[in-house]
Design an enzyme around this catalytic site. Structure first.
Site, PDB file in Angstrom:
ATOM      1  N   PHE A  62      38.290 102.335  81.995  1.00  0.00           N
ATOM      2  CA  PHE A  62      38.601 103.053  80.763  1.00  0.00           C
ATOM      3  C   PHE A  62      38.291 102.125  79.599  1.00  0.00           C
ATOM      4  CE2 PHE A  62      41.101 104.359  77.144  1.00  0.00           C
ATOM      5  CZ  PHE A  62      40.796 105.705  77.076  1.00  0.00           C
ATOM      6  N   ASP A  85      37.017  93.276  78.611  1.00  0.00           N
ATOM      7  CA  ASP A  85      37.712  94.211  77.737  1.00  0.00           C
ATOM      8  C   ASP A  85      39.199  93.889  77.807  1.00  0.00           C
ATOM      9  OD1 ASP A  85      39.058  96.316  76.572  1.00  0.00           O
ATOM     10  OD2 ASP A  85      37.786  97.884  77.431  1.00  0.00           O
ATOM     11  N   LYS A 112      43.693  97.101  69.582  1.00  0.00           N
ATOM     12  CA  LYS A 112      45.096  97.485  69.692  1.00  0.00           C
ATOM     13  C   LYS A 112      46.038  96.491  69.008  1.00  0.00           C
ATOM     14  CE  LYS A 112      44.579 100.599  73.614  1.00  0.00           C
ATOM     15  NZ  LYS A 112      44.571 101.814  72.797  1.00  0.00           N
TER      16      LYS A 112
END
Length: 413
Positions: A155, A240, A269
């Site tokens: 994801f 990531d 984030k």
């Protein structure tokens, strides 16, 4: 605070605002989310308050965007101070917060250069562009032939390119045709990765811990093995760390647990502290240096406001306090989940203050359990059927963490 405060809004005689506000929220919004039936209006630290005045413990932390909790004083102070000065210049001009942010973030990562963007998906897309450009300019891959190896269960966002190499049908179906040049292999399978690397391979993109897939932690030796394969074949390793990084797992980066340094970090984030969207691609000069003016950009990327907040986040991480808290509280989380194994929990994976918890399907779906937790004053999120994710803010107290896990135990029974 380990109790959920009630107000007059909880009495049967007082109309609740939540149903009306939920209906208003759905009236003019695309239905691309299926949120829990709660409408939040205030938050501080690890606690939120809904429109009916009910306090709820946040055990999701915005998918790790709120690692430092809601409204951390240092982050709000940085944002407030910058709002009075200048918020946006675009990268057509240089502003006075840019140099400090990029220098300090580069140092935190042990790299030379920073490419500031806004969202995590932007960071991923930017990293893919950089890897391809590097492949052509440095590695010498023939034009338009570059390949990037990705992992099953990945994801990395929801842009068209990214969902094109996803194996999640909800993310992928109905959005083609997709960008070519990606090869997917099973996660945590070094043999499959080795077989997939060819002279056209320019990068391997992976999450050191797969969050959306249910907090899947690869076996010891896998990340060092990926690093070795990339070095052996002259391929960039792209980590990531958008969800797993910046203190969540007890280290600054999840890769740190095995002493692995990727060629490119993708960050997002928590880099914006839950205040503004901030993301970045971080790498050495021989990688990010392939970009030249006009080849990539972002109007809001690296804005004065983003840099002010991002710098304050870096300063919090430089102390090591939050990495230490995640390690200590992670022991509590792990031990409490282990005690629930066989009592409604069929399995779990945890690292630092982050866990994926598999629920006995006989008890219901992950969504069912999250709704039961909501009724008990706890916010959590399901993923992939009967799995829920727990990722409370790193500022949560030990007492509140225990209370939240008490509610989980009660909901399971």
């Amino acid at each position: 605070m380990t109790t959920v405060e009630t107000t007059s809004a909880d009495s049967p005689e007082t109309p609740r605002r939540t149903p009306e506000e939920l209906a208003r929220a759905e009236a003019h919004a695309a239905h691309n989310y299926h949120p829990l039936p709660v409408v939040l209006s205030h938050a501080e630290g690890a606690w939120t308050t809904d429109v009916d005045g009910r306090r709820l413990l946040d055990m999701l932390a915005g998918y790790s965007a709120l690692n430092f909790g809601h409204g951390h004083p240092a982050l709000l102070a940085a944002a407030h101070a910058q709002l009075d000065r200048v918020t946006l210049t675009s990268r057509a001009f240089v502003h006075d917060r840019f140099a400090d942010f990029t220098a300090r973030l580069a140092a935190l990562c042990g790299k030379d250069l920073v490419l500031p963007m806004n969202t995590g998906a932007e960071a991923v897309e930017s990293g893919l562009k950089v890897a391809r450009k590097w492949g052509y300019d440095v590695k010498g891959v023939q034009a338009d032939q570059a390949e990037i190896v990705v992992m099953s269960g990945n994801f990395h966002g929801r842009t068209t390119t990214v969902v094109g190499f996803s194996d999640d049908p909800d993310a992928r179906n109905g959005f083609g045709p997709f960008t070519p040049g990606f090869v997917r292999v099973p996660y945590a399978d070094l043999g499959a990765l080795r077989a997939a690397i060819t002279p056209r391979t320019v990068a391997v993109l992976l999450e050191p811990i797969q969050g959306e897939a249910g907090v899947l932690i690869p076996p010891p030796g896998y990340l060092p093995g990926v690093r070795d394969l990339c070095t052996e074949h002259g391929v960039l390793m792209i980590a990531d760390e958008i969800q797993s990084g910046l203190g969540r797992t007890g280290r600054t980066f999840a890769c740190d647990h095995e002493g692995v340094v990727p060629d490119i970090y993708l960050l997002g984030k928590a880099l914006g502290g839950g205040v503004v969207p901030v993301s970045a691609v971080v790498a050495d000069r021989d990688v990010l240096g392939v970009l030249h003016p006009g080849q990539h950009g972002s109007t809001f990327g690296g804005s004065p406001l983003a840099c002010a907040v991002g710098l304050a986040v870096v300063e919090l991480l430089e102390t090591g306090e939050f990495q230490h808290r995640a390690t200590q509280l992670g022991v509590v989380l792990h031990d409490r989940l282990a005690a629930l194994s066989g009592h409604g929990v069929t399995g779990f994976r945890a690292r630092g203050l982050w866990a994926g918890v598999d629920i006995d399907p006989a008890l219901g779906t992950g969504r069912d359990l999250c709704e039961a937790l909501l009724a008990r004053g706890v916010l959590a999120k399901d993923t992939h059927g009967s799995t829920i994710r727990l990722a409370p803010p790193l500022v949560i107290s030990t007492e509140d963490l225990h209370w939240g896990l008490d509610q989980l135990a009660a909901a399971l029974t």
